[in-house]
Design an enzyme around this catalytic site. Structure first.
Site, PDB file in Angstrom:
ATOM      1  N   GLU A   1       0.251  33.052  -5.463  1.00  0.00           N
ATOM      2  CA  GLU A   1       1.114  33.779  -4.400  1.00  0.00           C
ATOM      3  C   GLU A   1       2.376  33.649  -5.219  1.00  0.00           C
ATOM      4  OE1 GLU A   1      -0.622  31.448  -0.615  1.00  0.00           O
ATOM      5  OE2 GLU A   1       1.064  32.981  -0.083  1.00  0.00           O
TER       6      GLU A   1
ATOM      7  N   THR B   1       0.938  -1.332  -0.013  1.00  0.00           N
ATOM      8  CA  THR B   1       0.146  -0.034   0.016  1.00  0.00           C
ATOM      9  C   THR B   1       0.966   1.392  -0.067  1.00  0.00           C
ATOM     10  OG1 THR B   1       0.038   0.037   2.429  1.00  0.00           O
ATOM     11  CG2 THR B   1      -1.880  -1.048   1.051  1.00  0.00           C
ATOM     12  N   ASP B   2       2.058   1.160   0.332  1.00  0.00           N
ATOM     13  CA  ASP B   2       3.048   2.283   0.423  1.00  0.00           C
ATOM     14  C   ASP B   2       2.958   3.132  -0.763  1.00  0.00           C
ATOM     15  OD1 ASP B   2       5.513   1.538   2.931  1.00  0.00           O
ATOM     16  OD2 ASP B   2       3.513   1.629   3.015  1.00  0.00           O
TER      17      ASP B   2
END
Ligand code: DGL
Length: 352
Positions: A309, A114-115
């Site tokens: 920004e 899953t990482d």
């Protein structure tokens, strides 16, 4: 008249069993991870060794999948997913692509740690030109643990891969009953079974082997992608690296990555992908040297606004939109196989 009706009913009755039981063919491609993990005891739900159990054992542990489809397994690799490099990723994509080109393969499930599961799924979403279901699945607990989540996740993943309604909807991540788009899913919690989430929500649910759809993805994927694994040679992608933004930064990570050959750097900025004023000169210098700067955000939700920004137009920078840094890294690498033009790379980030 009565005889004709009886014969027709009989003929139809003969047909139904065959039409009902004409199952699709699904191939499970195993790569390792916790779904193939093993712990010392049933109470070790988080302490275990990943990538131990072979694909045949995974399939034999869930015999019910054979009721859903004709399922076969291949062991592509046996690794913990944090250790997957471009080499394994490209090899897996080629293997999945080759499988899906076979007329007798209707769908593919990839069992995966899953990482980095979201990265592999996103990559397949971008480069495998097929509308057949591709479902990436993992688990948060090893199969040896009490209330292991892997077996049901695998069952559901096979159900999805075998479901014709899943065709053409992009590559999926199936975890914890949720059907996610590979594009916007991420591992949001590192220790619970409801680990995966998307800020735009799941595409649907998979409950008791049945799919329930609620939305579609709106971005380009698979057959509609301009990227194709068949046109990518070798075992590495253009080098892209990520620098995590915080207070009190040094410019050294950016310059070191550039020196190491990075063709783009993902700035995982604070807030709206903000760049500290004392870092801007370094990024501009690297941009002028041909290293593409791409602003993503360390913030898990929202999306980076262009020219808000930071004067992206003026600097020639790209914004990663809502893609997290690890997905922006993959898309940037693929974009760089086609172009170095900042405007064209930005178009790619709007499209995928
Ligand atoms: N080492 C991690 C991996 O292979 C284990 C996590 C998991 O698979 O859930 O991704």
């Amino acid at each position: 008249m009565k005889k004709t009706v009886t014969a027709l009913t009989l003929a139809l009755g003969m047909l139904i069993p065959f039409t009902t039981f004409a199952k699709n063919n699904v191939v499970v491609v195993a790569t390792g991870g916790t779904i193939a993990g093993a712990g010392a005891s049933s109470t070790n739900s988080a302490t275990y060794t990943a990538a131990k159990v072979p694909v045949d054992a995974l399939l034999n542990a869930v015999p019910q999948i054979q009721n859903l489809a004709n399922v076969t397994g291949v062991q592509a690799m046996q690794v913990a997913s944090e250790s997957i490099t471009d080499k394994e990723l490209l090899s897996l994509a080629r293997q999945v692509n080759d499988l899906l080109k076979k007329p007798d393969v209707n769908g593919v499930v990839i069992t995966h740690g899953t990482d980095t599961l979201e990265e592999t799924a996103f990559f397949l979403n971008l480069v495998v030109h097929s509308d057949k279901p591709i479902v990436v699945v993992g688990s948060m607990r090893p199969g040896t643990a009490l209330s292991a989540d892997g077996p049901l996740n695998l069952y559901s993943a096979v159900a999805l891969a075998a479901d014709d309604s899943a065709k053409g909807k992009g590559t999926f991540v199936l975890m914890n009953d949720d059907i996610f788009s590979a594009r916007d899913v991420t591992k949001a919690i590192n220790i619970h079974t409801n680990a995966f989430a998307s800020q735009w929500g799941a595409l649907g649910s998979l409950i008791e082997g049945k799919t329930y759809w609620f939305r579609n993805t709106s971005k380009r994927h698979n057959k509609n992608s301009e990227f194709n694994i068949e046109n990518i040679q070798g075992d590495s992608l253009p080098l892209v690296q990520i620098v995590y933004g915080s207070g009190n930064m040094l410019p050294d990570a950016y310059t070191a990555y550039a020196k190491a050959g990075a063709k783009a750097i993902i700035h995982a900025g604070t807030g709206n992908g903000s760049v500290a004023n004392y870092i801007v000169p370094t990024l501009n210098q690297l941009q002028q040297q041909g290293v593409q700067i791409i602003r993503s955000s360390r913030v898990p939700q929202g999306f980076v606004l262009r020219n808000a920004e930071q004067p992206d137009d003026k600097y020639g920078w790209v914004v990663a939109h809502d893609l997290n840094p690890q997905k922006a890294k993959l898309l940037a690498a693929l974009a760089l196989t086609k172009t170095k033009d900042a405007k064209e790379i930005q178009r790619i980030f709007w499209d995928y």
